[in-house]
Design a protein around this motif. Structure first.
Motif, PDB file in Angstrom:
ATOM      1  N   MET A  70      29.109  -5.832  78.902  1.00 30.55           N
ATOM      2  CA  MET A  70      29.762  -4.972  79.894  1.00 30.55           C
ATOM      3  C   MET A  70      29.163  -3.578  79.826  1.00 30.55           C
ATOM      4  SD  MET A  70      33.762  -3.871  80.118  1.00 30.55           S
ATOM      5  CE  MET A  70      34.253  -5.452  80.750  1.00 30.55           C
ATOM      6  N   ASP A  71      29.004  -2.934  80.987  1.00 29.72           N
ATOM      7  CA  ASP A  71      28.510  -1.578  80.997  1.00 29.72           C
ATOM      8  C   ASP A  71      29.460  -0.660  80.262  1.00 29.72           C
ATOM      9  OD1 ASP A  71      27.211  -1.704  84.360  1.00 29.72           O
ATOM     10  OD2 ASP A  71      26.219  -2.004  82.440  1.00 29.72           O
ATOM     11  N   THR A  72      28.904   0.377  79.666  1.00 30.11           N
ATOM     12  CA  THR A  72      29.759   1.364  79.030  1.00 30.11           C
ATOM     13  C   THR A  72      29.954   2.535  79.967  1.00 30.11           C
ATOM     14  OG1 THR A  72      27.816   2.366  78.000  1.00 30.11           O
ATOM     15  CG2 THR A  72      29.052   0.766  76.702  1.00 30.11           C
ATOM     16  N   TYR A  73      30.967   3.318  79.663  1.00 27.16           N
ATOM     17  CA  TYR A  73      31.282   4.554  80.353  1.00 27.16           C
ATOM     18  C   TYR A  73      31.923   4.364  81.720  1.00 27.16           C
ATOM     19  CZ  TYR A  73      27.846   5.688  76.859  1.00 27.16           C
ATOM     20  OH  TYR A  73      27.154   5.758  75.694  1.00 27.16           O
ATOM     21  N   SER A  74      33.136   4.881  81.835  1.00 27.37           N
ATOM     22  CA  SER A  74      33.797   4.869  83.127  1.00 27.37           C
ATOM     23  C   SER A  74      34.834   5.953  83.215  1.00 27.37           C
ATOM     24  CB  SER A  74      34.433   3.526  83.395  1.00 27.37           C
ATOM     25  OG  SER A  74      35.052   3.531  84.636  1.00 27.37           O
ATOM     26  N   SER A  75      35.305   6.161  84.446  1.00 24.53           N
ATOM     27  CA  SER A  75      36.333   7.131  84.707  1.00 24.53           C
ATOM     28  C   SER A  75      37.298   6.543  85.697  1.00 24.53           C
ATOM     29  CB  SER A  75      35.694   8.373  85.291  1.00 24.53           C
ATOM     30  OG  SER A  75      36.640   9.212  85.805  1.00 24.53           O
ATOM     31  N   CYS A  76      38.596   6.961  85.616  1.00 25.05           N
ATOM     32  CA  CYS A  76      39.553   6.322  86.518  1.00 25.05           C
ATOM     33  C   CYS A  76      39.628   7.047  87.841  1.00 25.05           C
ATOM     34  CB  CYS A  76      40.937   6.301  85.932  1.00 25.05           C
ATOM     35  SG  CYS A  76      42.117   5.471  86.974  1.00 25.05           S
ATOM     36  N   LYS A  77      38.676   6.847  88.614  1.00 18.14           N
ATOM     37  CA  LYS A  77      38.731   7.354  89.962  1.00 18.14           C
ATOM     38  C   LYS A  77      38.650   6.123  90.812  1.00 18.14           C
ATOM     39  CE  LYS A  77      37.869  11.281  92.435  1.00 18.14           C
ATOM     40  NZ  LYS A  77      37.561  12.628  92.311  1.00 18.14           N
ATOM     41  N   GLY A  78      39.514   6.023  91.704  1.00 17.69           N
ATOM     42  CA  GLY A  78      39.618   4.732  92.338  1.00 17.69           C
ATOM     43  C   GLY A  78      38.807   4.547  93.582  1.00 17.69           C
ATOM     44  N   SER A  79      39.005   3.414  94.188  1.00 20.74           N
ATOM     45  CA  SER A  79      38.336   3.082  95.433  1.00 20.74           C
ATOM     46  C   SER A  79      39.117   3.677  96.590  1.00 20.74           C
ATOM     47  CB  SER A  79      38.274   1.564  95.571  1.00 20.74           C
ATOM     48  OG  SER A  79      39.547   1.039  95.419  1.00 20.74           O
ATOM     49  N   ALA A  80      38.660   3.406  97.809  1.00 19.25           N
ATOM     50  CA  ALA A  80      39.305   3.984  98.985  1.00 19.25           C
ATOM     51  C   ALA A  80      40.735   3.496  99.105  1.00 19.25           C
ATOM     52  CB  ALA A  80      38.524   3.594 100.234  1.00 19.25           C
ATOM     53  N   ALA A  82      41.657  -2.524  88.300  1.00 16.25           N
ATOM     54  CA  ALA A  82      41.009  -1.230  88.109  1.00 16.25           C
ATOM     55  C   ALA A  82      41.406  -0.612  86.775  1.00 16.25           C
ATOM     56  CB  ALA A  82      41.373  -0.287  89.259  1.00 16.25           C
ATOM     57  N   VAL A  83      42.693  -0.691  86.445  1.00 16.45           N
ATOM     58  CA  VAL A  83      43.173  -0.123  85.180  1.00 16.45           C
ATOM     59  C   VAL A  83      42.570  -0.854  83.990  1.00 16.45           C
ATOM     60  CG1 VAL A  83      45.210   0.174  83.720  1.00 16.45           C
ATOM     61  CG2 VAL A  83      45.313   0.808  86.122  1.00 16.45           C
ATOM     62  N   ALA A  84      42.509  -2.183  84.072  1.00 15.41           N
ATOM     63  CA  ALA A  84      41.950  -2.976  82.971  1.00 15.41           C
ATOM     64  C   ALA A  84      40.474  -2.635  82.746  1.00 15.41           C
ATOM     65  CB  ALA A  84      42.113  -4.466  83.260  1.00 15.41           C
ATOM     66  N   TYR A  85      39.727  -2.488  83.851  1.00 18.10           N
ATOM     67  CA  TYR A  85      38.305  -2.160  83.719  1.00 18.10           C
ATOM     68  C   TYR A  85      38.134  -0.760  83.141  1.00 18.10           C
ATOM     69  CZ  TYR A  85      33.370  -1.772  84.956  1.00 18.10           C
ATOM     70  OH  TYR A  85      32.016  -1.612  84.907  1.00 18.10           O
ATOM     71  N   LYS A  86      38.943   0.158  83.605  1.00 19.81           N
ATOM     72  CA  LYS A  86      38.871   1.531  83.090  1.00 19.81           C
ATOM     73  C   LYS A  86      39.161   1.565  81.596  1.00 19.81           C
ATOM     74  CE  LYS A  86      41.318   5.798  82.753  1.00 19.81           C
ATOM     75  NZ  LYS A  86      42.640   6.427  82.859  1.00 19.81           N
ATOM     76  N   LYS A  87      40.180   0.823  81.181  1.00 16.40           N
ATOM     77  CA  LYS A  87      40.539   0.803  79.758  1.00 16.40           C
ATOM     78  C   LYS A  87      39.397   0.257  78.909  1.00 16.40           C
ATOM     79  CE  LYS A  87      45.595   0.499  80.028  1.00 16.40           C
ATOM     80  NZ  LYS A  87      46.782  -0.359  79.744  1.00 16.40           N
ATOM     81  N   SER A  88      38.736  -0.786  79.395  1.00 17.93           N
ATOM     82  CA  SER A  88      37.640  -1.372  78.620  1.00 17.93           C
ATOM     83  C   SER A  88      36.479  -0.396  78.487  1.00 17.93           C
ATOM     84  CB  SER A  88      37.167  -2.681  79.272  1.00 17.93           C
ATOM     85  OG  SER A  88      36.519  -2.432  80.502  1.00 17.93           O
ATOM     86  N   LEU A  89      36.198   0.346  79.556  1.00 19.87           N
ATOM     87  CA  LEU A  89      35.113   1.308  79.505  1.00 19.87           C
ATOM     88  C   LEU A  89      35.467   2.515  78.634  1.00 19.87           C
ATOM     89  CD1 LEU A  89      33.977   1.189  83.226  1.00 19.87           C
ATOM     90  CD2 LEU A  89      32.905   0.110  81.250  1.00 19.87           C
ATOM     91  N   CYS A  90      36.722   2.931  78.694  1.00 21.16           N
ATOM     92  CA  CYS A  90      37.172   4.027  77.828  1.00 21.16           C
ATOM     93  C   CYS A  90      37.097   3.614  76.362  1.00 21.16           C
ATOM     94  CB  CYS A  90      38.597   4.437  78.192  1.00 21.16           C
ATOM     95  SG  CYS A  90      38.727   5.389  79.718  1.00 21.16           S
ATOM     96  N   ALA A  91      37.421   2.355  76.081  1.00 24.60           N
ATOM     97  CA  ALA A  91      37.334   1.856  74.706  1.00 24.60           C
ATOM     98  C   ALA A  91      35.883   1.858  74.230  1.00 24.60           C
ATOM     99  CB  ALA A  91      37.925   0.447  74.625  1.00 24.60           C
ATOM    100  N   ASP A  92      34.969   1.465  75.113  1.00 24.32           N
ATOM    101  CA  ASP A  92      33.547   1.500  74.769  1.00 24.32           C
ATOM    102  C   ASP A  92      33.107   2.924  74.440  1.00 24.32           C
ATOM    103  OD1 ASP A  92      33.245  -1.214  75.100  1.00 24.32           O
ATOM    104  OD2 ASP A  92      32.506  -1.076  77.152  1.00 24.32           O
ATOM    105  N   LEU A  93      33.562   3.867  75.241  1.00 29.02           N
ATOM    106  CA  LEU A  93      33.219   5.268  75.003  1.00 29.02           C
ATOM    107  C   LEU A  93      33.780   5.756  73.673  1.00 29.02           C
ATOM    108  CD1 LEU A  93      33.585   7.510  78.179  1.00 29.02           C
ATOM    109  CD2 LEU A  93      31.622   7.264  76.690  1.00 29.02           C
ATOM    110  N   ALA A  94      35.043   5.427  73.422  1.00 25.75           N
ATOM    111  CA  ALA A  94      35.701   5.888  72.200  1.00 25.75           C
ATOM    112  C   ALA A  94      35.043   5.314  70.952  1.00 25.75           C
ATOM    113  CB  ALA A  94      37.186   5.509  72.234  1.00 25.75           C
ATOM    114  N   ASN A  95      34.487   4.128  71.060  1.00 27.21           N
ATOM    115  CA  ASN A  95      33.881   3.467  69.904  1.00 27.21           C
ATOM    116  C   ASN A  95      32.374   3.693  69.786  1.00 27.21           C
ATOM    117  OD1 ASN A  95      36.320   2.278  69.029  1.00 27.21           O
ATOM    118  ND2 ASN A  95      36.122   0.676  70.566  1.00 27.21           N
ATOM    119  N   ASP A  96      31.800   4.471  70.695  1.00 27.42           N
ATOM    120  CA  ASP A  96      30.357   4.735  70.658  1.00 27.42           C
ATOM    121  C   ASP A  96      30.044   5.694  69.508  1.00 27.42           C
ATOM    122  OD1 ASP A  96      27.684   5.490  71.149  1.00 27.42           O
ATOM    123  OD2 ASP A  96      27.931   5.096  73.289  1.00 27.42           O
TER     124      ASP A  96
END
Length: 261
Positions: free
Chosen positions: A1-11, A103-117
């Motif tokens: 899975m790609d790392t790094y995300s932010s919770c900004k949503g879609s339209a 969206a929330v689940a994906y954001k959480k996974s990316l935030c976890a990747d960031l936190a563990n980098d």
């Protein structure tokens, strides 16, 4: 899975109309979308039982409990005055709730990747250098200046705040870099200070360090927004395909049943 995300949503979905909210509507308004089936709600005086999650410029209010009375009480707040705007309240459609959860689940996974980098565990912020230099030149000069401190894992030059964050593979590198506070780079006296990282303070919540967001979370926020938008575009396309497939199977079954009967 790609790392790094932010919770900004879609339209946003097409806004719904509210007769109650239209009456006495003020300069600004917002949407408060309640999720069906869960506890009493008071948006002006929230109790510990109410969790408000913000996404897509609206608030999803998750109610803990059950019963039609709870739902009706929440819907009665539609058009009510909350500060400088009128609340628009409706039940979240099932597909909208599923999209929000994805969206929330994906954001959480990316935030976890960031936190563990591990690249971002030890870092400093540098100020006071010659900010008239190009970004790549600033990075090169500061890398060389701090190279004796230890292995540098990442450098981010913030041209807006005129500050550069430098990260090290070990805590000793961070300590050595802090000792260079007041040293000169190209005739400029620099200031070094510890930057907010996941380990520098005890976390008080998801993605936070004390009262600070880790600096690298902010650095990747724009990139992360794009990744989340791309992910949700793919998610919606897949959801549509699955819905269409289910509908075709249902219609085929009905046609077969009519033929047999």
């Amino acid at each position: 899975m790609d790392t790094y995300s932010s919770c900004k949503g879609s339209a946003l979905k097409e806004p719904f109309n509210s007769e109650a909210a239209a009456k006495g509507k003020k300069k600004t308004s917002t949407r408060i979308t309640s999720v069906p089936g869960r506890s009493s709600l008071n948006t002006t005086r929230p109790t510990p039982l109410v969790i408000i999650l913000l996404c897509y410029s609206r608030a999803f209010v998750i109610l803990h409990g059950n019963g039609l009375k709870v739902r009706e009480k929440a819907l009665q707040l539609n058009g009510s005055d909350i500060g400088d705007w009128n609340a628009l309240v409706k039940l979240a459609p099932e597909e909208e709730e599923e999209e929000y959860k994805a969206a929330v689940a994906y954001k959480k996974s990316l935030c976890a990747d960031l936190a563990n980098d591990k690249r971002f565990l030890f870092g400093i912020a540098v100020l006071g250098y010659d900010t008239s230099l190009p970004q790549d030149e600033v990075e090169s000069i500061l890398r060389e200046h701090f190279s004796s401190c230890g292995e540098i894992t990442h450098v981010y030059v913030d041209t807006l705040d005129k500050c550069t964050n430098i990260y090290f593979s070990k805590e000793e590198g961070e300590a050595s870099a802090l000792d260079l506070n007041g040293s000169k780079v190209g005739g400029f006296k620099i200031t070094t200070m510890r930057v907010a990282t996941v380990r520098s303070n005890r976390r008080s919540g998801p993605g936070t360090v004390g009262s600070c967001i880790p600096a690298h979370f902010l650095e990747f926020s724009r990139e992360n927004t794009k990744k989340l938008e791309d992910y949700m575009t793919e998610w919606r396309a897949k959801a549509r395909r699955e819905k269409d497939s289910a509908l075709r199977k249902h219609n085929t079954f009905k046609a077969s049943k009519r033929a047999r009967g």
